[in-house]
Design a protein around this motif. Sequence first.
Motif, mmCIF file in Angstrom:
data_model
loop_
_atom_site.group_PDB
_atom_site.id
_atom_site.type_symbol
_atom_site.label_atom_id
_atom_site.label_comp_id
_atom_site.label_asym_id
_atom_site.label_seq_id
_atom_site.Cartn_x
_atom_site.Cartn_y
_atom_site.Cartn_z
ATOM 1 N N LYS A 91 0.862 -1.189 0.000
ATOM 2 C CA LYS A 91 0.000 0.000 0.000
ATOM 3 C C LYS A 91 0.894 1.233 0.000
ATOM 4 C CE LYS A 91 -1.909 -1.413 3.825
ATOM 5 N NZ LYS A 91 -2.642 -1.455 5.085
ATOM 6 N N PRO A 92 0.623 2.246 -0.759
ATOM 7 C CA PRO A 92 -0.646 2.593 -1.370
ATOM 8 C C PRO A 92 -0.887 2.005 -2.757
ATOM 9 C CG PRO A 92 0.846 4.403 -1.699
ATOM 10 C CD PRO A 92 1.585 3.361 -0.879
ATOM 11 N N LEU A 93 0.051 1.219 -3.270
ATOM 12 C CA LEU A 93 -0.228 0.560 -4.539
ATOM 13 C C LEU A 93 -1.428 -0.360 -4.345
ATOM 14 C CD1 LEU A 93 3.431 -0.255 -5.631
ATOM 15 C CD2 LEU A 93 2.023 1.727 -6.262
ATOM 16 N N THR A 94 -2.132 -0.639 -5.401
ATOM 17 C CA THR A 94 -3.402 -1.348 -5.268
ATOM 18 C C THR A 94 -3.308 -2.854 -5.532
ATOM 19 O OG1 THR A 94 -4.016 -0.848 -7.558
ATOM 20 C CG2 THR A 94 -4.716 0.723 -5.856
ATOM 21 N N PHE A 95 -2.103 -3.384 -5.664
ATOM 22 C CA PHE A 95 -1.953 -4.818 -5.949
ATOM 23 C C PHE A 95 -2.622 -5.679 -4.876
ATOM 24 C CE2 PHE A 95 2.103 -2.944 -7.635
ATOM 25 C CZ PHE A 95 1.719 -2.974 -8.964
ATOM 26 N N GLY A 96 -2.384 -5.363 -3.621
ATOM 27 C CA GLY A 96 -2.957 -6.146 -2.525
ATOM 28 C C GLY A 96 -4.470 -6.047 -2.483
ATOM 29 N N ILE A 97 -4.994 -4.866 -2.736
ATOM 30 C CA ILE A 97 -6.442 -4.673 -2.773
ATOM 31 C C ILE A 97 -7.043 -5.519 -3.893
ATOM 32 C CG2 ILE A 97 -8.296 -3.000 -3.158
ATOM 33 C CD1 ILE A 97 -6.336 -0.855 -2.003
ATOM 34 N N THR A 98 -6.400 -5.494 -5.044
ATOM 35 C CA THR A 98 -6.873 -6.277 -6.179
ATOM 36 C C THR A 98 -6.848 -7.768 -5.869
ATOM 37 O OG1 THR A 98 -6.156 -4.563 -7.715
ATOM 38 C CG2 THR A 98 -6.482 -6.771 -8.635
ATOM 39 N N ARG A 99 -5.791 -8.223 -5.186
ATOM 40 C CA ARG A 99 -5.722 -9.643 -4.795
ATOM 41 C C ARG A 99 -6.888 -10.012 -3.891
ATOM 42 N NH1 ARG A 99 0.442 -9.711 -3.553
ATOM 43 N NH2 ARG A 99 -0.332 -9.368 -1.471
ATOM 44 N N ALA A 100 -7.195 -9.150 -2.922
ATOM 45 C CA ALA A 100 -8.307 -9.426 -1.998
ATOM 46 C C ALA A 100 -9.640 -9.457 -2.759
ATOM 47 C CB ALA A 100 -8.344 -8.384 -0.887
ATOM 48 N N LEU A 101 -9.843 -8.517 -3.671
ATOM 49 C CA LEU A 101 -11.084 -8.490 -4.450
ATOM 50 C C LEU A 101 -11.244 -9.778 -5.258
ATOM 51 C CD1 LEU A 101 -11.029 -4.815 -5.777
ATOM 52 C CD2 LEU A 101 -12.570 -5.754 -4.062
ATOM 53 N N LYS A 102 -10.184 -10.201 -5.916
ATOM 54 C CA LYS A 102 -10.245 -11.426 -6.732
ATOM 55 C C LYS A 102 -10.456 -12.652 -5.855
ATOM 56 C CE LYS A 102 -7.629 -9.805 -10.677
ATOM 57 N NZ LYS A 102 -6.415 -9.906 -11.480
ATOM 58 N N ARG A 103 -9.756 -12.713 -4.734
ATOM 59 C CA ARG A 103 -9.867 -13.878 -3.842
ATOM 60 C C ARG A 103 -11.302 -14.094 -3.380
ATOM 61 N NH1 ARG A 103 -6.221 -14.021 1.429
ATOM 62 N NH2 ARG A 103 -4.597 -14.246 -0.134
ATOM 63 N N TYR A 104 -12.024 -13.007 -3.122
ATOM 64 C CA TYR A 104 -13.380 -13.123 -2.584
ATOM 65 C C TYR A 104 -14.464 -12.827 -3.611
ATOM 66 C CZ TYR A 104 -10.843 -13.680 1.626
ATOM 67 O OH TYR A 104 -9.973 -14.168 2.561
ATOM 68 N N GLY A 105 -14.079 -12.599 -4.861
ATOM 69 C CA GLY A 105 -15.052 -12.385 -5.921
ATOM 70 C C GLY A 105 -15.908 -11.153 -5.706
ATOM 71 N N MET A 106 -15.319 -10.105 -5.166
ATOM 72 C CA MET A 106 -16.052 -8.869 -4.861
ATOM 73 C C MET A 106 -15.674 -7.771 -5.854
ATOM 74 S SD MET A 106 -17.801 -9.409 -2.022
ATOM 75 C CE MET A 106 -17.802 -10.527 -0.635
ATOM 76 N N ARG A 107 -16.605 -6.850 -6.022
ATOM 77 C CA ARG A 107 -16.338 -5.653 -6.811
ATOM 78 C C ARG A 107 -15.819 -4.557 -5.871
ATOM 79 N NH1 ARG A 107 -20.663 -3.190 -8.394
ATOM 80 N NH2 ARG A 107 -21.979 -4.256 -6.896
ATOM 81 N N ALA A 108 -15.080 -3.623 -6.417
ATOM 82 C CA ALA A 108 -14.550 -2.522 -5.613
ATOM 83 C C ALA A 108 -15.676 -1.769 -4.915
ATOM 84 C CB ALA A 108 -13.727 -1.579 -6.489
ATOM 85 N N GLU A 109 -16.809 -1.620 -5.568
ATOM 86 C CA GLU A 109 -17.944 -0.870 -5.009
ATOM 87 C C GLU A 109 -18.555 -1.560 -3.792
ATOM 88 O OE1 GLU A 109 -17.000 0.244 -9.004
ATOM 89 O OE2 GLU A 109 -17.564 -1.724 -8.241
ATOM 90 N N GLU A 110 -18.206 -2.821 -3.567
ATOM 91 C CA GLU A 110 -18.705 -3.576 -2.415
ATOM 92 C C GLU A 110 -17.655 -3.656 -1.302
ATOM 93 O OE1 GLU A 110 -21.253 -7.165 -4.160
ATOM 94 O OE2 GLU A 110 -19.194 -7.126 -4.941
ATOM 95 N N THR A 111 -16.626 -2.822 -1.415
ATOM 96 C CA THR A 111 -15.446 -2.966 -0.568
ATOM 97 C C THR A 111 -15.092 -1.668 0.129
ATOM 98 O OG1 THR A 111 -14.622 -4.608 -2.138
ATOM 99 C CG2 THR A 111 -13.004 -3.638 -0.639
ATOM 100 N N CYS A 112 -14.621 -1.790 1.374
ATOM 101 C CA CYS A 112 -14.030 -0.636 2.046
ATOM 102 C C CYS A 112 -12.663 -1.034 2.579
ATOM 103 C CB CYS A 112 -14.922 -0.113 3.165
ATOM 104 S SG CYS A 112 -15.014 -1.154 4.607
ATOM 105 N N LEU A 113 -11.791 -0.066 2.649
ATOM 106 C CA LEU A 113 -10.475 -0.250 3.239
ATOM 107 C C LEU A 113 -10.424 0.626 4.474
ATOM 108 C CD1 LEU A 113 -7.091 -0.476 1.451
ATOM 109 C CD2 LEU A 113 -7.330 0.646 3.645
#
Length: 166
Positions: A91-113
Amino acid sequence: MPFLTPDVYFPHITDIPGSFFKERGIRLMILDVDNTLTSHNNPTPFPGIPEWIEERKGEGLTPVILSNNTPERVAPFAELIGLPFVANAAKPLTFGITRALKRYGMRAEETCLIGDQLFTDILGGNLKPGVTSVLVTPWEKETHGFLAVKRKWEAPILRRYFGTGK
């Protein structure tokens, strides 16, 4: 400085009610560790954290830890509170966020950090379009090293965000 401005602020993570997530359609909570869930290098969560996480799970939310720290630091803490994790998130690069989204099949709009630092957590969340960035007050003040320097850099931005009261 819109990229350093959180979408929402709460004094502490345990102050975030379940209704916050439901009202925004959030299903995935990406959680910072250090000074959000516990102090730096502490293997024990702050009081109320495990109960708060269990309440959110009971409401259908999926919590996952996202940390810039190493697996050796994050794994024992994550295991203690029963959460999956992504370490070395950069962080602040978004690689980790993208990994979490893919792992759980979620869209960014369904996610908070949720995190305590503007230059890592909030900037990272804001760089991933659709993610809701949530700033919480650090549990402890950093008094040495690079974290103390970053806190000094954050101060004028936080004053602008909160006004003179912060």
